[in-house]
Design a protein around this motif. Structure first.
Motif, mmCIF file in Angstrom:
data_model
loop_
_atom_site.group_PDB
_atom_site.id
_atom_site.type_symbol
_atom_site.label_atom_id
_atom_site.label_comp_id
_atom_site.label_asym_id
_atom_site.label_seq_id
_atom_site.Cartn_x
_atom_site.Cartn_y
_atom_site.Cartn_z
ATOM 1 N N GLN A 248 103.540 57.766 12.580
ATOM 2 C CA GLN A 248 103.143 59.173 12.662
ATOM 3 C C GLN A 248 103.009 59.808 11.283
ATOM 4 O O GLN A 248 102.452 60.897 11.140
ATOM 5 N N ARG A 249 103.506 59.131 10.238
ATOM 6 C CA ARG A 249 103.409 59.670 8.879
ATOM 7 C C ARG A 249 102.044 59.422 8.235
ATOM 8 O O ARG A 249 101.740 59.994 7.189
ATOM 9 N N LEU A 250 101.236 58.556 8.831
ATOM 10 C CA LEU A 250 99.953 58.215 8.230
ATOM 11 C C LEU A 250 98.949 59.348 8.383
ATOM 12 O O LEU A 250 98.961 60.075 9.376
ATOM 13 N N PRO B 136 102.024 59.460 3.043
ATOM 14 C CA PRO B 136 101.575 58.423 2.110
ATOM 15 C C PRO B 136 100.083 58.557 1.830
ATOM 16 O O PRO B 136 99.337 59.110 2.638
ATOM 17 N N THR B 137 99.655 58.067 0.681
ATOM 18 C CA THR B 137 98.240 58.060 0.342
ATOM 19 C C THR B 137 97.633 56.702 0.681
ATOM 20 O O THR B 137 98.349 55.722 0.874
ATOM 21 N N MET B 138 96.291 56.666 0.720
ATOM 22 C CA MET B 138 95.600 55.406 0.963
ATOM 23 C C MET B 138 95.989 54.374 -0.106
ATOM 24 O O MET B 138 96.200 53.207 0.197
ATOM 25 N N ARG B 139 96.085 54.826 -1.327
ATOM 26 C CA ARG B 139 96.451 53.931 -2.425
ATOM 27 C C ARG B 139 97.865 53.376 -2.229
ATOM 28 O O ARG B 139 98.128 52.200 -2.483
ATOM 29 N N ALA C 126 97.742 50.634 0.367
ATOM 30 C CA ALA C 126 97.148 49.414 -0.186
ATOM 31 C C ALA C 126 98.114 48.715 -1.128
ATOM 32 O O ALA C 126 98.282 47.482 -1.082
ATOM 33 N N ASP C 127 98.790 49.473 -1.996
ATOM 34 C CA ASP C 127 99.739 48.897 -2.942
ATOM 35 C C ASP C 127 100.879 48.181 -2.218
ATOM 36 O O ASP C 127 101.227 47.040 -2.542
ATOM 37 N N GLN C 128 101.473 48.872 -1.231
ATOM 38 C CA GLN C 128 102.628 48.278 -0.553
ATOM 39 C C GLN C 128 102.225 47.056 0.258
ATOM 40 O O GLN C 128 102.952 46.053 0.288
ATOM 41 N N LEU C 129 101.087 47.125 0.916
ATOM 42 C CA LEU C 129 100.635 45.978 1.694
ATOM 43 C C LEU C 129 100.396 44.780 0.779
ATOM 44 O O LEU C 129 100.779 43.649 1.107
ATOM 45 N N LEU C 130 99.804 45.008 -0.373
ATOM 46 C CA LEU C 130 99.551 43.916 -1.308
ATOM 47 C C LEU C 130 100.862 43.324 -1.820
ATOM 48 O O LEU C 130 101.000 42.100 -1.925
ATOM 49 N N VAL D 135 101.960 26.358 14.747
ATOM 50 C CA VAL D 135 100.525 26.648 14.652
ATOM 51 C C VAL D 135 100.173 27.982 15.296
ATOM 52 O O VAL D 135 99.104 28.544 15.031
ATOM 53 N N GLN D 136 101.047 28.500 16.167
ATOM 54 C CA GLN D 136 100.782 29.772 16.840
ATOM 55 C C GLN D 136 101.601 30.923 16.259
ATOM 56 O O GLN D 136 101.367 32.079 16.589
ATOM 57 N N ARG D 137 102.545 30.621 15.385
ATOM 58 C CA ARG D 137 103.483 31.623 14.885
ATOM 59 C C ARG D 137 102.871 32.398 13.715
ATOM 60 O O ARG D 137 102.502 31.811 12.705
ATOM 61 N N PRO D 138 102.754 33.714 13.833
ATOM 62 C CA PRO D 138 102.160 34.489 12.737
ATOM 63 C C PRO D 138 103.184 34.781 11.646
ATOM 64 O O PRO D 138 104.395 34.744 11.890
ATOM 65 N N GLN D 139 102.708 35.059 10.467
ATOM 66 C CA GLN D 139 103.566 35.615 9.425
ATOM 67 C C GLN D 139 103.672 37.114 9.667
ATOM 68 O O GLN D 139 102.656 37.788 9.841
ATOM 69 N N VAL D 140 104.896 37.623 9.725
ATOM 70 C CA VAL D 140 105.122 39.028 10.062
ATOM 71 C C VAL D 140 105.355 39.837 8.796
ATOM 72 O O VAL D 140 106.141 39.452 7.925
ATOM 73 N N CYS D 141 104.671 40.960 8.709
ATOM 74 C CA CYS D 141 104.800 41.870 7.567
ATOM 75 C C CYS D 141 105.073 43.265 8.123
ATOM 76 O O CYS D 141 104.259 43.802 8.871
ATOM 77 N N VAL D 142 106.245 43.839 7.784
ATOM 78 C CA VAL D 142 106.628 45.161 8.287
ATOM 79 C C VAL D 142 106.531 46.178 7.159
ATOM 80 O O VAL D 142 107.118 45.996 6.088
ATOM 81 N N LEU D 143 105.790 47.254 7.403
ATOM 82 C CA LEU D 143 105.581 48.304 6.409
ATOM 83 C C LEU D 143 106.160 49.622 6.916
ATOM 84 O O LEU D 143 105.980 49.978 8.081
ATOM 85 N N THR D 144 106.858 50.326 6.037
ATOM 86 C CA THR D 144 107.336 51.674 6.342
ATOM 87 C C THR D 144 107.027 52.561 5.152
ATOM 88 O O THR D 144 107.355 52.202 4.016
ATOM 89 N N PHE D 145 106.419 53.700 5.407
ATOM 90 C CA PHE D 145 106.000 54.575 4.325
ATOM 91 C C PHE D 145 106.751 55.899 4.381
ATOM 92 O O PHE D 145 107.177 56.330 5.452
ATOM 93 N N PRO D 146 106.898 56.559 3.231
ATOM 94 C CA PRO D 146 107.505 57.892 3.220
ATOM 95 C C PRO D 146 106.549 58.903 3.834
ATOM 96 O O PRO D 146 105.417 58.575 4.196
ATOM 97 N N SER D 147 107.002 60.128 3.927
ATOM 98 C CA SER D 147 106.157 61.184 4.483
ATOM 99 C C SER D 147 104.909 61.377 3.626
ATOM 100 O O SER D 147 104.963 61.336 2.404
#
Length: 255
Positions: free
Chosen positions: A125-127, A77-80, A83-87, A63-75
């Motif tokens: 730092q790439r954001l 990245p755009t807002m789009r 959003a695409d990768q997170l989705l 009940v306390q354990r979160p679902q973990v999502c790890v994102l890494t972007f290239p140099s």
């Protein structure tokens, strides 16, 4: 525990202050659905510490354990792109059903409402400002509840702190740094058996010549030195082993 760099057998995780504090920060972020930043020079152990902290979350009650999502972007990245990768990470689908950024944001808002999640953004730092603002907007939305951890190398805090809306919301921040030379001998003796009985002056020489207080450099050196020790049936590094290790790592032979 996460796998050591270069698959180093016999190495132990060092309970440095940074390592222990990372675990505390990750727990605090999850408990409070807050934003945090872990940053510092390359090779100082950030990734290893974060991976260990994420693995430790598995011990929490369901009940306390979160679902973990790890994102890494290239140099650059755009807002789009963010959003695409997170989705995709949240749904497992290859292509978003809509190409409209506002539709994507609405979809993400619904997905991030439940269950509890921890979103980790590596190489933060790439954001750019737009990407940071998108993540801040999602985190601040009244319908969402998730923890957000930015992890990055050189320049990470400089990039993130330029955004006042984000900086004022950082709940936990941990800057990593190189190991202090005075602590190196004791830490290395705990790190790997080949250093257990090594002379302190020799270990300080290795740090000054190759390790430079970074765990990644020490891991590379140790991988080679341990192989040489095994070939020579040595349990502890000596000056000859150190010099031959330097030679194999491009430092040249020393007579």
């Amino acid at each position: 525990m996460p796998r050591h760099f270069v698959g180093l057998d016999g190495a132990n995780a060092l309970p440095t202050g940074h390592f222990q504090m990372t675990a505390r920060i990750v727990r605090d972020l999850v408990t409070n659905a807050a934003t945090g930043v872990v940053h510092g020079p390359a090779g100082t152990g950030k990734t290893f510490a974060v991976e260990a902290a994420l693995e430790a979350l598995d011990a929490l009650p369901a009940v306390q354990r979160p679902q973990v999502c790890v994102l890494t972007f290239p140099s650059r990245p755009t807002m789009r792109m963010v959003a695409d990768q997170l989705l995709r990470e949240l749904t497992g689908t290859e292509t978003p059903s809509s190409r409209n950024r506002f539709d994507l944001t609405t979809k993400l808002t619904g997905l991030l409402a439940t269950p509890m999640r921890l979103i980790v953004v590596d190489e933060a730092q790439r954001l750019n400002g737009d990407c940071i603002e998108l993540l801040r907007h999602l985190h601040d939305h009244p319908r969402t509840r998730f923890a957000l951890l930015y992890v990055g190398g050189d320049g990470c805090w400089e990039v993130l702190s330029k955004e006042p809306m984000l900086r004022s919301r950082v709940f936990r921040r941990l800057p990593f740094s190189s190991l202090a030379p005075a602590k190196v001998p004791a830490l290395m003796r705990r790190y790997h058996p080949i250093y257990a009985d090594a002379d302190a002056a020799l270990l300080l020489d290795v740090d000054a010549s190759y390790g430079h207080g970074t765990m990644r450099d020490w891991a590379v050196f140790t991988h080679t030195a341990a192989s040489l020790c095994a070939e020579q049936n040595l349990t502890t590094v000596n000056e000859a082993t150190v010099h031959n290790t330097y030679a194999l790592l491009g430092g040249g032979l020393r007579d």
